[in-house]
Write a protein that holds these residues in place. Sequence first.
Motif, PDB file in Angstrom:
ATOM      1  N   PRO A  43      23.797 -46.500 -66.079  1.00  0.00           N
ATOM      2  CA  PRO A  43      24.312 -47.742 -64.939  1.00  0.00           C
ATOM      3  C   PRO A  43      25.268 -48.314 -65.250  1.00  0.00           C
ATOM      4  O   PRO A  43      26.156 -48.356 -64.150  1.00  0.00           O
ATOM      5  CB  PRO A  43      23.107 -49.404 -64.481  1.00  0.00           C
ATOM      6  N   ARG A  54      21.771 -50.448 -60.502  1.00  0.00           N
ATOM      7  CA  ARG A  54      22.021 -50.537 -61.686  1.00  0.00           C
ATOM      8  C   ARG A  54      20.558 -50.657 -62.567  1.00  0.00           C
ATOM      9  O   ARG A  54      20.527 -50.481 -63.049  1.00  0.00           O
ATOM     10  CB  ARG A  54      22.734 -51.952 -61.790  1.00  0.00           C
ATOM     11  N   THR A  70      27.367 -43.931 -63.330  1.00  0.00           N
ATOM     12  CA  THR A  70      26.681 -43.898 -62.447  1.00  0.00           C
ATOM     13  C   THR A  70      27.517 -44.615 -61.103  1.00  0.00           C
ATOM     14  O   THR A  70      27.025 -45.485 -61.426  1.00  0.00           O
ATOM     15  CB  THR A  70      25.261 -43.846 -62.424  1.00  0.00           C
ATOM     16  N   ALA A  93      19.145 -47.258 -61.656  1.00  0.00           N
ATOM     17  CA  ALA A  93      19.310 -45.958 -61.960  1.00  0.00           C
ATOM     18  C   ALA A  93      19.021 -45.604 -63.478  1.00  0.00           C
ATOM     19  O   ALA A  93      18.406 -44.499 -63.428  1.00  0.00           O
ATOM     20  CB  ALA A  93      20.431 -46.275 -62.543  1.00  0.00           C
TER      21      ALA A  93
END
Length: 486
Positions: A137, A127, A140, A130
């Motif tokens: 985040p 996170r 994803t 990303a």
Amino acid sequence: MNDFEAHVIALNELLGQIAREHEWLVAAQREHQAVSGVTRPETVRAWLAQNYRFEQPMALENVVADVGGKLRQWGVQVTHPRYFGLFNPTVPGAGVVGDALTAHLNPQLATWSHSVAATEIERHLIRFLAPSIGFDPETTFGCFTTGGQESNLTAVILALTHQFPTFGATGLRGLDAHPLIYLSAEGHHSFHKIAHATGLGRHALRIVPVESKRLRMDVRALRRAIEADRPTPTDSSPPGAPSRSAVVPAMIVATAGTTTAGAIDPLSEIADVAAEVGAWLHVDAAWGGAAALVDSLRPYLGGIERADSVTWDAHKWLSVPMGAGLFFSKHPAAVEAAFAATTGYMPAGSASARDPYSTSLQWSRRFIGLKLFLALAEIGAAGLAARIERQAEMGRLLREKLIAAGFFAINETPLPVVCFSHPQIESGAIRAGAVASRLHEAGRAWISKVVFATGRTALRACITSYLTDSSDLDVLIAELAHALST
Ligand SMILES: *Cc1c(COP(=O)(O)O)cnc(C)c1O
């Protein structure tokens, strides 16, 4: 404090000491350690055959001293500040400690419930990283992998799963389409192995030519290749061959930092093509991904945010020990479909905390992320970015120094890799490979020879160590001049 707590503290202190000794030693290699030498396999085999029949127990200290010495002597020292080879970095002490602590506690990351802290630490890192590649985040999917090969394989499996809903159940044989993958001539050869392993077949790769100077994918050639594969009314395939009318552009791979020359394919233009033809866009940024963390380099990766999936190796330019790859995708549903598994013996996961064994290729899973977590925590995001940026600066300086010394650069990239040649090499007075070999034998600096997809040969020097400084570049130039003159 009880005994156990005292020993935990002692271990932590020892790990800190290992980190400091490691850092002292990697820097001191400059003065005290050859980067490489020449060793015959017979020498190593004789040492093993004589000393390691495993008949008697041996003192660990003795074995470590013996094996450690041989590892330093017989092999290329990739953590050396004058290792200018492929993307094998000098690693910080925090990375070494990450691997040691992982081995000590041996957490099993197949399931969330067995390794709550460990899986959450990896999730936190995914996170954190990303947004740098423009991925949200919140939505994803990301995971750690053993490296770029596994990340690229994951991408192909997801692309097939996403594009062809029956692929998982009936496989490629059940498709009436014949999926193709488009990749530049300078793209990574892992895709050849992947095409083989997935059953797509190596002929399913369409190799797109690169622009002659920048060595980036030629987007017009990509369009032409896709057009040429399109079904035509007059199409008649030879018997036995897959019908050409059924081929489908399933995936386009753009490379952000090619292995040979650091070329960055025109990501936005390729994203346009992928959107037009409905192909999955994968960006292979195994090495170059780290540029996303640096303000001055991030613009060169423009368009990466449009990818369906991204490969980014932590064990390359994020400088943590091997193997540590990262994989990102915008299609968690494809991930669920591709890697779903339920058994009677694995503890059940939950929707909020997915089990890695059922969302990735691996089953038993090592705590890959800890070394990156510790390294990042110790140096901070700005510190890591500064390290990456400094290497890019060393790359520019190396380019200048080479040119000043009579060499000429063949590639053009903001990333720290220089492919170069010399008039004496061009005239045939000496081969590039012979120059590299002379350096390898002398052991003061290590570079490689490369052959481009066009067949052109060159020398390649890459800044892979954050310790490399201007004096190391001078040693490299002196070694090259010496190799040319003898
Ligand atoms: C190194 C590399 C790979 C392969 O990654 P590994 O971590 O070695 O498996 C894939 N693509 C590119 C562009 C690379 O440079």
